[in-house]
Design a protein around this motif. Structure first.
Motif, PDB file in Angstrom:
ATOM      1  N   UNK A  20     107.938  64.991  36.598  1.00 24.70           N
ATOM      2  CA  UNK A  20     106.507  65.301  36.589  1.00 24.70           C
ATOM      3  C   UNK A  20     106.278  66.534  35.718  1.00 24.70           C
ATOM      4  N   UNK A  21     105.949  66.338  34.464  1.00 29.29           N
ATOM      5  CA  UNK A  21     105.864  67.438  33.508  1.00 29.29           C
ATOM      6  C   UNK A  21     104.446  67.560  32.958  1.00 29.29           C
ATOM      7  N   UNK A  22     104.034  68.794  32.701  1.00 32.94           N
ATOM      8  CA  UNK A  22     102.764  69.018  32.026  1.00 32.94           C
ATOM      9  C   UNK A  22     101.691  69.696  32.855  1.00 32.94           C
ATOM     10  N   UNK A  23     102.005  70.107  34.080  1.00 36.11           N
ATOM     11  CA  UNK A  23     100.991  70.768  34.914  1.00 36.11           C
ATOM     12  C   UNK A  23     100.456  72.039  34.269  1.00 36.11           C
ATOM     13  N   UNK A  24     101.368  72.869  33.742  1.00 34.52           N
ATOM     14  CA  UNK A  24     100.959  74.131  33.137  1.00 34.52           C
ATOM     15  C   UNK A  24     100.094  73.936  31.914  1.00 34.52           C
ATOM     16  N   UNK A  25     100.488  73.007  31.036  1.00 34.22           N
ATOM     17  CA  UNK A  25      99.700  72.749  29.824  1.00 34.22           C
ATOM     18  C   UNK A  25      98.334  72.170  30.163  1.00 34.22           C
ATOM     19  N   UNK A  26      98.302  71.315  31.191  1.00 35.84           N
ATOM     20  CA  UNK A  26      97.030  70.725  31.632  1.00 35.84           C
ATOM     21  C   UNK A  26      96.071  71.824  32.079  1.00 35.84           C
ATOM     22  N   UNK A  27      96.578  72.785  32.839  1.00 46.03           N
ATOM     23  CA  UNK A  27      95.748  73.892  33.312  1.00 46.03           C
ATOM     24  C   UNK A  27      95.307  74.785  32.150  1.00 46.03           C
TER      25      UNK A  27
END
Length: 246
Positions: A20-27
């Motif tokens: 599950x990757x990309x939470x930080x970039x999404x925020x």
């Protein structure tokens, strides 16, 4: 025809692993703190797990927190641990309603006591569920897992329970934290990165790898179904020729 209807129920992967990757970039794209992405990632987890149950996937494993993640800023790690506790408390009912058994792998001794206690309670509460097993890889490192399995086997040799020649692939697999489940046949990674990131290195030996540009908070069950449909179009040869397989 819906994506779920397009899935061949006779060719389902028994085990799907997800990075599950990309939470930080999404925020960051939304001008928010990284923890905002993690919070919205919980929605993706819920929908993906419910989608796996609807499709008939018996095992799904999510890479939730790696041992390397402990090196992130202290405030982010603390927020992640608090989010984990809150999510477990909130989502246990959802797991029960969907017949999902919760499981966890990794160096769980490193988790804060409150977090570990809540996790153990949820695992116990859902232990009789049988439609799907959801495994959270927490404080997990595949290299750590492989070293621990080697230590376990070395201890058995030292104590005379087994001989060195008894050690084979099957025995080694059974000594891993995933020893009671089949190896993943499909691995999904979100956010457009093309790495395995120290995740299930032994278990993914023959898995089909699926990469999507979508960031994890935007991932939904339809994206899972697209990955499964793509998996079912592939020819899995396991070292043999196409003629042998067919």
């Amino acid at each position: 025809m819906s994506l779920l209807d397009q899935i061949d129920k006779n060719k389902l992967p028994k085990h799907v692993a997800v990075i599950m990757d990309g939470n930080g970039r999404w925020a960051k794209e939304k001008g928010k703190l990284r923890v905002f992405g993690h919070q919205n990632g919980v929605v993706a987890v819920r929908d993906t797990v419910e989608g796996a149950v609807a499709a008939g996937i018996p095992f799904i494993t999510l890479y939730a927190f790696s041992t390397e993640n402990w090196n992130r800023p202290k405030l982010e790690v603390m927020a992640l641990m608090e989010l984990l506790v809150a999510t477990i408390n909130k989502e246990t009912k959802t797991l029960m309603d969907n017949g999902v058994r919760l499981n966890a792998i990794g160096n769980l001794s490193l988790l804060p006591e409150r977090c570990r206690r809540q996790l153990e309670e949820a695992i116990h509460k859902t232990s009789a569920n049988s439609r799907c097993t959801l495994t959270l890889a927490l404080s997990y490192s595949s290299r750590w897992e492989i070293v621990e399995a080697a230590k376990k086997l070395a201890q058995k040799v030292q104590e005379g329970d087994i001989a060195p020649d008894d050690i084979n692939e099957q025995l080694f697999s059974e000594s891993l934290t995933t020893g009671d489940m089949p190896d993943p046949e499909l691995m999904i990674r979100t956010s457009g990165e093309f790495r395995i990131s120290n995740y299930l290195l032994w278990q993914l030996a023959y898995a089909e790898l699926y990469f999507t540009q979508k960031l994890w908070p935007d991932f939904r069950r339809e994206d899972l179904y697209e990955a499964i449909i793509d998996y079912q179009k592939r020819e899995r040869r396991f070292g043999m020729t196409s003629e042998q397989v067919n």
